[in-house]
Motif scaffolding. Structure first.
Motif, PDB file in Angstrom:
ATOM      1  N   VAL A   1     -18.902 -96.328 -43.165  1.00 44.06           N
ATOM      2  CA  VAL A   1     -19.716 -97.228 -43.980  1.00 44.06           C
ATOM      3  C   VAL A   1     -21.115 -97.380 -43.382  1.00 44.06           C
ATOM      4  CG1 VAL A   1     -19.971 -99.665 -44.664  1.00 44.06           C
ATOM      5  CG2 VAL A   1     -17.808 -98.478 -45.062  1.00 44.06           C
TER       6      VAL A   1
ATOM      7  N   GLU B   1     -25.261-103.808 -48.906  1.00 43.54           N
ATOM      8  CA  GLU B   1     -24.912-105.077 -48.254  1.00 43.54           C
ATOM      9  C   GLU B   1     -23.416-105.346 -48.223  1.00 43.54           C
ATOM     10  OE1 GLU B   1     -27.262-108.342 -49.695  1.00 43.54           O
ATOM     11  OE2 GLU B   1     -29.116-107.191 -49.472  1.00 43.54           O
ATOM     12  N   PHE B   2     -22.619-104.491 -48.859  1.00 45.66           N
ATOM     13  CA  PHE B   2     -21.179-104.759 -48.940  1.00 45.66           C
ATOM     14  C   PHE B   2     -20.515-104.641 -47.562  1.00 45.66           C
ATOM     15  CE2 PHE B   2     -21.646-100.189 -49.440  1.00 45.66           C
ATOM     16  CZ  PHE B   2     -20.636 -99.675 -48.644  1.00 45.66           C
ATOM     17  N   ALA B   3     -19.355-105.298 -47.444  1.00 44.69           N
ATOM     18  CA  ALA B   3     -18.565-105.195 -46.216  1.00 44.69           C
ATOM     19  C   ALA B   3     -17.390-104.263 -46.478  1.00 44.69           C
ATOM     20  CB  ALA B   3     -18.042-106.564 -45.827  1.00 44.69           C
ATOM     21  N   PRO B   4     -17.012-103.418 -45.511  1.00 45.86           N
ATOM     22  CA  PRO B   4     -15.782-102.651 -45.679  1.00 45.86           C
ATOM     23  C   PRO B   4     -14.598-103.619 -45.793  1.00 45.86           C
ATOM     24  CG  PRO B   4     -16.690-102.352 -43.453  1.00 45.86           C
ATOM     25  CD  PRO B   4     -17.666-103.183 -44.216  1.00 45.86           C
TER      26      PRO B   4
END
Ligand SMILES: [Zn+2]
Lengths: 222, 355
Positions: free
Chosen positions: B96, B341-344
């Motif tokens: 990511v 900006e997403f989180a895994p």
């Protein structure tokens, strides 16, 4: 010269610095566990703020630890990928140097020759290294290591690790919450790059093995 | 962005394979995989920290090789795709972060892709558009699921899954009990061919009426699996032979174990298909390479009039091409990029095809 500096050995941070060590823009988080979310957007923002594109950047520099594994990898994976995509040189810097660069000046002013830098290694241990201050410049003498705070040499101690273990470490109060930042890391890096000195490669300094244990042989019924 | 036949680069790092794949629409251009499997052998299973370290070391070389194989540059790519979950948290993080950095550096849109749905999406690379009334049976070292796929890009439903070990994990554990080394799948499959699958009747987990219920009133685990009891049963069986001082019939145990796994997986998958109007099944995941599972799935699909599609093994095991393939489908369907900006999400549900 213009460099992009990153460090995720503790908090996540990024900075754009000139060859004179002047910071054009910087960002840093407080927390130590959201690097994968915040790092790339943070870099994007400082590039916009400083009106800089990848083409303007001469080198990418990254703190290679020591630091907690997952966070540390976030910065190194990011730095390697940026440098690859931009086709720019990539360098590593030992992350404790980012505290030592300012600590050395403070130690010199206080008339201290040798000092240690310590950060939080979790599991009741600290990452640390021993430095000499030569006229306010830091020179690494020993380390980095990971150990119990009681095993750290009895010298003035700079950084969050000293703040966490005031009984075992002789902490310098004003630096007891200091974490490595990309901005400070970048200053040590440009100083060396401007002189044509080598930096490190970007191999992570984990200092600890993975916790994996080789399973023993199965017990037989007889 | 080019949404017809987009050139998509996909990144996979959810377990022990570092994969970079490149597709144009539903055409495979490159599928480069670097595995850390050898480093896990002495531990008898995937060690997350070792896998994560290996991802970091392997990523750039794998990326370079994939670009080289496809004969394209990062500049030419229309979109990037990366596995954002489910998987090992520390391992996902490497892919990511790398994907976000590539997106930032190139300005290309990034899609955060569900690994399990990507195992289905890879089907388009081998035979084109997937059929309607589609189900997917995914079996690997990390997962065992049956999915209903109404739309590959926005409507996937989990019908059943293992409640404990994945089937591939059970193979690894049983191989260790039998002293056969790691990974367990290929060695047990080979040995099983010389053994009697009916010699020992190993349990089929979660098949008692209280778990199954009926089609009208399904029990709590009608389409779910459990393999931890099976592993324990194999251990007990081995102990009994040892206690009796008899030589261990390793091939028979392997064959009987493999039969129990293939039987319960396919029986429950058929039930899920027939009770949900699924007439086309895709078999994916690394354990799709298992000869008995393939044969029994085919046999039972034939019996129920279900068409079966099994992608080549190199596309069934974890890889970046599957991520690129699903990413391309999402791009072609007009899906919005995920941003950076997403989180895994290590437990990303299949209902979330992309973020
Ligand atoms: Zn998988």
């Amino acid at each position: 010269m213009l460099i992009l500096s990153l460090d995720t050995s503790a908090i996540a941070s990024a900075a754009l610095l000139t060859g004179q060590g002047e910071t054009l823009a910087a960002f840093a988080t407080e927390d130590t566990r959201s690097h994968a979310e915040v790092l790339a957007p943070g870099i994007g923002k400082i590039m916009t703020t400083a009106d800089v594109t990848g083409a303007d950047i001469d080198a990418v520099v990254v703190g290679v630890g020591p630091g907690p594994f997952t966070g540390l990898r976030s910065g190194i994976a990011t730095a390697r990928s940026l440098a690859f995509a931009w086709g720019k040189p990539l360098h590593g810097v030992m992350s404790l140097d980012a505290i030592a660069v300012d600590a050395a000046l403070d130690a010199w002013r206080a008339g201290v020759d040798e000092f240690v830098v310590a950060t939080d290694a979790r599991r009741k241990e600290v990452y640390w290294a021993r430095y000499r201050s030569t006229g306010g410049r830091h020179e690494l003498l020993d380390g980095p290591h990971v150990s119990a705070p009681s095993a750290v040499p009895d010298l003035p101690a700079y950084g969050m690790g000293a703040g966490l273990y005031p009984e075992q470490l002789r902490g310098v109060t004003e630096y007891s919450g200091t974490q490595p930042t990309a901005e400070a890391l970048g200053r040590t890096a440009v100083a060396k790059l401007e002189k044509g000195l080598d930096l490190l490669d970007t191999s992570p300094l984990y200092l600890r093995e993975s916790d994996a244990k080789v399973p023993g042989p199965r017990k037989r019924a007889l | 962005m080019n949404r017809t036949q987009p050139l998509v680069l996909g990144i996979e790092s959810s377990c022990d394979e570092t994969g970079v794949g490149i597709v144009r629409g539903d055409t495979l251009l490159a599928n480069t995989v670097s595995s850390s499997m050898d480093e896990h052998v002495r531990f008898g299973g995937v060690i997350p920290e070792i896998a994560s370290r290996a991802h970091l070391d392997a990523f750039i070389p794998t990326l370079e090789q994939a670009l080289d194989t496809a004969g394209v540059t990062l500049d030419e790519v229309d979109a990037l795709a990366v596995t954002s979950g489910p998987g090992l948290a520390g391992a996902l993080m490497v892919g990511v972060c790398a994907a976000k950095a590539l997106s930032l550096a190139t300005g290309k849109p990034l899609y955060a892709i569900n690994h399990l749905v990507a195992h289905v999406g890879v089907g388009v690379l081998d035979g084109g558009v997937l059929p309607e009334n589609l189900g997917a049976l995914l079996v690997s070292g990390g997962h065992t699921e049956i999915l209903r796929v109404r739309s590959l890009t926005d409507d996937v439903e989990l019908l059943g899954a293992t409640i404990d070990d994945a089937a591939g994990e059970a193979y690894d554990k049983v191989a260790r009990i039998l002293g056969l080394g790691y990974p367990g799948g290929p060695v047990i499959d080979k040995l099983a061919r010389e053994g009697d699958p009916k010699r020992i009747r190993f349990p089929r987990g979660l098949t008692q009426p209280k778990y199954m219920g009926s089609a009208e009133e399904p029990g709590p685990h009608r389409y779910d699996w459990s393999f931890s009891g099976l592993k324990t049963a194999v251990a007990r069986c081995v102990e009994q032979f040892e206690a009796a001082g008899e030589p261990l019939p390793v091939a028979d145990i392997a064959a009987s174990f493999q039969e129990a796994v293939a039987d319960v997986i396919t029986a429950k998958a058929m039930l899920a298909c027939t009770e949900h109007g699924i007439s086309n099944l895709l078999l994916g995941g690394g354990v799709a390479a298992n000869s008995r599972l393939r044969a029994l799935t085919q046999e039972r699909c034939d019996k129920h009039g279900i068409s079966l599609r099994v992608p080549p093994v190199s596309l069934c095991t974890d890889n970046g091409a599957m991520v690129a393939a699903l990413g391309a489908q999402v791009v072609m369907a007009g899906g919005q990029p995920s941003g950076i900006e997403f989180a895994p999400d290590s437990s990303m549900p299949v209902s979330s095809v992309h973020l």
